[in-house]
Design an enzyme around this catalytic site. Structure first.
Site, short mmCIF file in Angstrom:
data_model
loop_
_atom_site.label_atom_id
_atom_site.label_comp_id
_atom_site.label_asym_id
_atom_site.label_seq_id
_atom_site.Cartn_x
_atom_site.Cartn_y
_atom_site.Cartn_z
N ASP A 25 8.45 -22.30 17.54
CA ASP A 25 7.44 -21.60 16.76
C ASP A 25 6.37 -21.15 17.75
OD1 ASP A 25 5.37 -20.76 15.18
OD2 ASP A 25 5.09 -22.66 14.12
N LYS A 88 -0.87 -13.55 20.59
CA LYS A 88 0.16 -13.03 19.69
C LYS A 88 -0.35 -11.82 18.90
CE LYS A 88 3.21 -14.91 16.11
NZ LYS A 88 3.48 -16.15 15.37
N GLU A 187 9.31 -16.17 10.27
CA GLU A 187 8.67 -17.47 10.04
C GLU A 187 8.83 -17.99 8.61
OE1 GLU A 187 4.82 -16.66 11.68
OE2 GLU A 187 5.65 -16.62 13.71
N ASP A 209 2.89 -17.85 3.95
CA ASP A 209 2.70 -18.31 5.33
C ASP A 209 1.42 -17.71 5.90
OD1 ASP A 209 2.80 -18.90 8.00
OD2 ASP A 209 4.80 -18.08 8.35
#
Lengths: 628, 170
Positions: A25, A88, A187, A209
């Site tokens: 992850d 990210k 994800e 999420d």
């Protein structure tokens, strides 16, 4: 003398019983690596027993390796320009796209002639891909040390809403870190896998999420071991960071600072970390004292209440709910049909977020698995399935493209070829024609996004199809084919169909980095001393050779007798023996060549096997259909 | 490998406009369990390539057979009836008038989420009715069936526009 090994009844004694594979992850704020050991998923820890690696990289003077994780995070206030976090949010972005988020970043973007942005650090300019690769390297190293062997591959998770460029850049980062990517996994889908294997409840699931920097919602249906993603929606730059920024802005105002970005990066860093701390302290408490003190600015202290905080972060939470409604509509699902709501990501720990989700779905969300680990665990389970550790194949995931893919047509309009939420892999072709008499070339502009005008969408690639024979306008037939693979990555090809002349071109949009650039970086990197690199390359090819051999052995055992003549079979076994011999004694390059040769020579057999499976798939049901 | 097998055959269904959706789902899942690239990660290169092509084709077949308009177009295509380009004009003044009214209707409700959702439902109902008409036409009078499909496409575009408006509102 070595003892002879005897396997359990019913199990093969093949040397490659268990393949080492991990799930990673790669988060905005934190990253984790997990694997399956004797059927149990676990996150792997570092030497201090910590599984969470803060996604922060601190660059140091040239020659000194960068520091990754907690130690880097601790240095972020004292060394803000060289300590890179939340990277990210900019991976896969082009320089000109940074404006909208640049204000939140204290770094200096270096001038660059490529479209990949570079951040100036004391160790030189680095791209977001390289920064991510540093994080992945640490996790890879951790896995290799813990598991005691080279990894066969990794499943790396990405936000469902990542576009093609962001996915490609993530894959490039993995390559740079020496990881073979088995699959990029969305994800929320990973989270669903983690829960799905836990209880196998059939029905419709919503995975909400909400992480540090991204928000995703996926609506999935689980039926008989198949997870079908019905729709996905999200925002790749919406997350807990935005809440922190809101709180930090308010704190700045209390201290008399109006425009935070005009001040020093270190002040921004200071307030952001105060905001994060205060947010965490307010979980399970109604108020917390604040004491803000920075440089020459007047000191400010007071109480910060849950009500104040919720007012500051509510707009961010409300925006996620609007995106949830769109996902439900795209899935064709009423909120009452959703049987489980799963919360994933650090930001779902915030009580306000939980309350809002609960009131939208009118049902209490599930949080059985630690929301910070659930994605890594799901990725590990999927990695285990993909390398073939499961006997019966295990759960199958059918995912979708998050954004529509299309082409520019006359008038600056965008024409959708593959709409969003189409199940992948998918190939679709569309025909276009020429605009002018005698036109011999056509410019093909590939786009991603939902808007009608080209300028509002993301440009993925541009290429020219040349060599079209001159014809009157509208006579040529140019067939453009879009193929999206199981990682969600696109390739495009085009050809003119009426003429004998075939002009064909294939483009894989990549703005991450070209292969050459990646190679170059690998060469430059201190991480890979030359000997180390050679050894690794050899090992990779040996693993690849083993994989090829295993696949062929399994195939021969199953249907070699029925699908091959005895001569063909003997030839196949000879090929395999040759490959086996070279894999043991040869150089990486020789092994690679031999694998290619074996693949080519066995192509006819693969084709026969596929054919046979299609024939068999419905042989039972066909009869009744024919009799109709 | 036979990639030319038509979608009904591939997905184990009889060639017909009415489709047993449950059976389609079951067969679709069964095929993907077998051919999806995830099942070929450790296979040789060409098998992986075939699996990508097969899985893409299975997905496309599932989409076409599930969608009332795509399915109708596909049935005509199998009979050798070309649909022609999307923008082809319809020579039915009555129908065009109705379309104009619907379009005006859409303008009026462009800020109204619930109104737009009702509008979409209403148009979907219309498409279902056209579908019933299509199922009686496609074998006997393919030319009429073709006109029906063109009308369905008009409705489809209205839904698309309503959805774009909905996207902007949320």
């Amino acid at each position: 003398m070595a003892l002879l090994q005897i396997s359990e009844p019913g199990q093969s004694a093949a040397p490659h019983q268990h393949h080492l594979a991990v799930g990673i992850d790669l988060g905005t704020t934190n990253s984790l690596v997990a694997t399956l050991r004797s059927g149990e998923a676990e996150t792997l820890v570092d030497a201090t027993g910590e599984s969470i690696l803060p996604s922060v990289v601190r660059y140091r003077a040239v020659g000194e390796p960068p520091v990754v994780g907690k130690m880097a995070e601790d240095a972020s206030v004292e060394d803000p320009l060289n300590t890179l976090s939340s990277i990210k949010r900019i991976i896969g972005k082009r320089v000109e796209e940074l404006d909208e988020i640049a204000g939140q970043y204290p770094y200096t973007f270096a001038e660059s002639d490529s479209s990949v942005p570079r951040i100036a650090t004391i160790a030189g300019a680095v791209s977001p891909i390289e920064v991510s690769a540093e994080i992945l390297s640490v996790l890879r190293q951790r896995a290799v040390e813990t598991l005691g062997g080279e990894l066969e591959g990794a499943v790396i998770t990405v936000p469902a809403y990542f576009d093609d460029a962001q996915r490609q850049a993530t894959k490039d980062a993995a390559r740079l870190a020496g990881l073979k990517v088995l699959r990029l996994l969305n994800e929320p889908t990973a989270a669903a896998v983690a829960y799905g294997l836990d209880s196998q409840p059939e029905g419709i699931h919503a995975i909400y999420d909400f992480g540090g920097g991204t928000f995703d919602i996926s609506i999935l249906r689980l039926t008989k071991g198949v997870f079908e993603v019905l729709s996905t929606a999200g925002d790749a730059v919406l997350g807990g960071d935005d809440m922190d920024a809101g709180i930090a802005r308010w704190m700045g105002e209390q201290m008399g600072v109006e425009a935070l970005s005009a001040h020093s990066p270190a002040l921004t860093r200071y307030l952001l970390s105060q905001a994060r701390d205060a947010k965490e302290r307010l979980t399970g408490r109604n108020e917390t004292p604040l004491q803000l003190q920075y440089g020459e600015l007047p000191e400010w202290s007071g109480d910060f209440t849950v009500a104040q905080m919720e007012q500051l972060i509510a707009p961010v939470a409300d925006r996620t709910l609007r995106i949830v409604r769109r996902a439900l509509r795209d899935a064709g699902v009423e909120k009452g049909e959703v049987s489980e709501v799963v919360l994933v990501g650090g930001s779902t720990r915030i009580p306000l977020v939980q309350r809002k989700v609960e009131s939208l779905f009118e049902r209490a969300p599930l949080q059985g698995i630690d929301p910070e680990r659930v994605v890594a665990i799901g990725a590990a389970i999927q990695a285990d399935i993909l390398v073939g550790n499961k006997k019966e194949g295990g759960l199958l995931l059918l995912d979708v493209t998050p954004l529509s893919l299309g082409l520019e047509i006359m008038g600056g309009m965008s024409e959708v070829v593959i709409p969003r939420n189409t199940t992948i892999p998918v190939a679709r072709a569309q025909e276009f024609t020429t605009f002018k008499d005698g036109q011999t070339a056509m410019s093909i502009h590939v786009l991603q996004g939902e808007r009608e005008m080209v300028v509002d969408n993301r440009s993925l690639a541009r290429f020219d199809l040349r060599g079209i024979p001159p014809m009157v306008a509208g006579a040529a037939r140019i067939r453009v084919t879009f193929q999206v693979d199981a990682d969600g990555l696109l390739s495009v090809s085009a050809r003119e169909e009426t003429s004998a002349v075939e002009a064909e071109i294939e483009v894989r949009p990549s703005y991450g980095l070209s292969d050459g650039e990646v190679e170059g970086m690998l060469k430059d990197s201190y991480r890979f001393a030359e000997a180390d690199r050679d050894a690794r390359r050899l090992r990779e090819q040996q693993v690849e050779a083993d994989r090829t051999l295993e696949a062929l052995e399994a195939a021969l055992e199953k249907d070699g007798a029925t699908l091959l003549s005895s001569e063909e079979r003997a030839a196949m076994e000879q090929l395999m023996d040759d490959l086996r011999a070279i894999a043991e004694s040869g150089q990486a390059r020789e092994i690679e060549k031999k694998i290619e040769y074996v693949n080519r020579e066995s192509e006819f057999y693969a084709a026969r096997r596929m054919d046979q499976s299609v024939q068999q798939a419905f042989s039972g049901q066909r009869i009744e259909d024919i009799s109709k | 490998m036979d990639l030319t097998r038509h979608y009904f055959d591939l997905l184990g269904l009889p060639v017909d406009y009415s489709v047993d959706r449950e059976k389609l789902s079951v067969n679709y899942r069964q095929l993907q369990q077998q051919f999806h690239p995830d099942r070929f990660v450790s296979a040789a290169d060409q098998e992986r390539r075939f699996s990508l092509q097969m899985a893409s084709r299975i997905n496309e077949g599932n989409r076409v057979l599930r969608d009332p308009i795509e399915r109708a177009k596909y049935l005509l295509e199998l009979q050798g009836v070309e649909m022609g380009t999307d923008g082809e004009t319809l020579r039915d003044p009555q129908f065009l008038l109705e379309q104009m009214e619907l379009r005006e209707n859409l303008e009026e409700i462009q800020q109204d989420i619930e109104g737009l959702e009702r509008f979409v439902e209403q148009i979907e109902q219309q498409i279902r009715q056209q579908g019933e008409r299509f199922s009686t036409q496609w074998q006997e009078s393919p030319e009429q069936a073709r006109t029906t499909v063109q009308q369905m496409q008009f409705f489809q575009r209205l839904i698309h526009q309503a959805e774009l408006l909905l996207d902007e509102l949320i």
